[in-house]
Design a protein around this motif. Structure first.
Motif, PDB file in Angstrom:
ATOM      1  N   ASP A 212       0.743  -1.337  -0.123  1.00  0.00           N
ATOM      2  CA  ASP A 212       0.140  -0.034  -0.002  1.00  0.00           C
ATOM      3  C   ASP A 212       0.831   1.397   0.097  1.00  0.00           C
ATOM      4  N   VAL A 213       1.731   1.448  -0.797  1.00  0.00           N
ATOM      5  CA  VAL A 213       2.663   2.474  -1.150  1.00  0.00           C
ATOM      6  C   VAL A 213       2.171   3.873  -1.603  1.00  0.00           C
ATOM      7  N   LEU A 214       1.149   3.534  -2.552  1.00  0.00           N
ATOM      8  CA  LEU A 214       0.714   4.764  -3.230  1.00  0.00           C
ATOM      9  C   LEU A 214      -0.944   4.795  -3.219  1.00  0.00           C
ATOM     10  N   ASP A 215      -1.306   6.152  -3.337  1.00  0.00           N
ATOM     11  CA  ASP A 215      -2.927   6.429  -3.756  1.00  0.00           C
ATOM     12  C   ASP A 215      -3.008   5.928  -5.224  1.00  0.00           C
ATOM     13  N   ILE A 216      -2.423   6.603  -5.996  1.00  0.00           N
ATOM     14  CA  ILE A 216      -2.587   6.637  -7.357  1.00  0.00           C
ATOM     15  C   ILE A 216      -1.461   5.990  -8.097  1.00  0.00           C
TER      16      ILE A 216
ATOM     17  N   ARG B 134      -7.694  -1.145  -8.074  1.00  0.00           N
ATOM     18  CA  ARG B 134      -9.124  -0.726  -7.811  1.00  0.00           C
ATOM     19  C   ARG B 134      -9.648  -1.856  -6.615  1.00  0.00           C
ATOM     20  N   PHE B 135      -9.237  -2.974  -6.738  1.00  0.00           N
ATOM     21  CA  PHE B 135      -9.636  -3.946  -5.303  1.00  0.00           C
ATOM     22  C   PHE B 135      -9.212  -3.361  -4.310  1.00  0.00           C
ATOM     23  N   LYS B 136      -8.162  -2.650  -4.030  1.00  0.00           N
ATOM     24  CA  LYS B 136      -7.577  -1.974  -2.938  1.00  0.00           C
ATOM     25  C   LYS B 136      -8.253  -0.793  -2.767  1.00  0.00           C
ATOM     26  N   HIS B 137      -8.875  -0.441  -3.328  1.00  0.00           N
ATOM     27  CA  HIS B 137      -9.543   1.063  -3.479  1.00  0.00           C
ATOM     28  C   HIS B 137      -8.486   2.318  -3.601  1.00  0.00           C
TER      29      HIS B 137
END
Length: 370
Positions: free
Chosen positions: A258-262, A284-287
């Motif tokens: 979970d390093v980035l938002d985008i 997308r699966f990780k929102h």
């Protein structure tokens, strides 16, 4: 159906005046484009472009005589060639163009058809004074854009942040601003160190106070812990990166940690269309979000658009735009007409089968490098 030939047209448009891109060590006095055409025994030709395709002649035989619809086989073959040569993802673009033409559908439909349009943001290239950046932001809004990305140089941070503040003050809270620090990778010849984490944390905090939507490429790709620190420091601003990250395995590690938002992998420069689609679905699966880099030419813009629209990327799509230095006409000099946003500031997926590319053969002939 069989592949009978793969041909390359190497084009060069002279730039006068030159483009002074923030990431280039020297002003850019010409703009190169390589057009890839995959020819078949049924008369269907696929078109791609993006990376230079340097050294591809040594690998052409890997694809001749094969069925162009065997995409998974070709992606794996391209990956083996990439290891020993350049980055040959424009070939995959041309193959998907064939697949769409055979199916009679836009490639975005084959990738999922999640959206038929995506809101575009004006992606700037040059470093400008606060006054000049406000002027260009006003022109971008007048052209239909509802968002803009501003470059901030590591050696001119105060001036860059002042430009962001001036645009925010002039255009108000409803105009979306992204900022690119260009710290994750380097152009050839740029040997300067990236901003360290302490300096970068201060920069991102200042930008967060200006309600910046995302901060892009703030650290080198290897600094996963640094990226996560920036996200923890600034819950009100998104962290974006990955445009030139060539390792699918490493990008999976980014997602696992979970390093980035985008995530911004460019399908013609980084990991290809098929792999980008997989990574985008995982994001997308990780929102998390997928909105690809698209700084090549109009063919590269369309390739990225089809993947992003297919999987439901967004919330904005990158549209290289920074007149007078960078215009759609310069970027798309090989097309019959430049790719443009509509009056609502959105990019529409072409309805034609394939990618919807319309080459200007006269322009190809005129600008071809002997």
């Amino acid at each position: 159906m069989k592949i009978t030939d793969i041909t390359l047209d190497r084009l060069r448009l002279e730039l006068d005046p030159p483009l002074c891109a923030a990431w280039d060590p020297e002003p850019r006095r010409h703009f190169d484009a390589t057009i890839v055409r995959v020819h078949t025994d049924e008369g269907i030709t696929g078109i791609g472009s993006g990376d230079t395709m340097d050294g591809f002649d040594a690998f052409r035989s890997l694809f001749l005589g094969e069925d162009p619809l065997d995409i998974t086989r070709h992606v794996r073959a391209i990956e083996t060639a990439n290891f020993h040569g350049g980055h040959y993802w424009p070939l995959e673009v041309a193959l998907w163009d064939i697949v769409g033409k055979v199916a009679g559908l836009p490639v975005a439909t084959l990738f999922g058809n999640a959206a038929r349009t995506l809101p575009a943001y004006a992606s700037s290239a040059e470093l400008k004074s606060p006054e000049e950046r406000v002027r260009t932001a006003l022109l971008a809004r007048q052209a239909g854009f509802r968002a803009m990305k501003i470059r901030v140089d590591r050696d001119r941070v105060d001036e860059g942040i002042a430009a962001v503040a001036a645009v925010r003050a002039e255009l108000g809270p409803d105009f979306v601003i992204m900022v690119d620090l260009n710290q994750s990778w380097r152009m050839a010849g740029d040997t300067a160190d990236a901003s360290d984490l302490v300096k970068t944390r201060r920069i991102v905090r200042r930008l967060a106070e200006l309600d910046v939507f995302w901060v892009e490429e703030p650290l080198p790709y290897a600094d996963l812990d640094g990226f996560r620190t920036l996200r923890a420091d600034n819950p009100g601003v998104r962290i974006a990166a990955g445009e030139m990250h060539h390792s699918v395995a490493e990008l999976v590690r980014y997602l696992e940690n979970d390093v980035l938002d985008i995530y911004q992998m460019d399908v013609v420069l980084a990991v290809g269309m098929h792999r980008a689609r997989t990574l985008a679905e995982l994001a997308r699966f990780k929102h998390r979000q997928f909105t690809p880099h698209s700084w090549t030419n109009g063919i590269g813009v369309l390739a990225n658009l089809h993947v992003a629209a297919g999987v439901g990327g967004g919330p904005y799509f990158e549209f290289p735009y920074d007149p007078p230095g960078w215009t759609p006409e310069r970027r798309d000099f090989m097309l019959t007409k430049p790719v443009m946003i509509n009056s609502s500031g959105e990019l529409e997926v072409p309805s034609a089968p394939g990618l919807g590319i319309e080459l200007d053969e006269d322009a190809v002939e005129r600008w071809r490098i002997a």
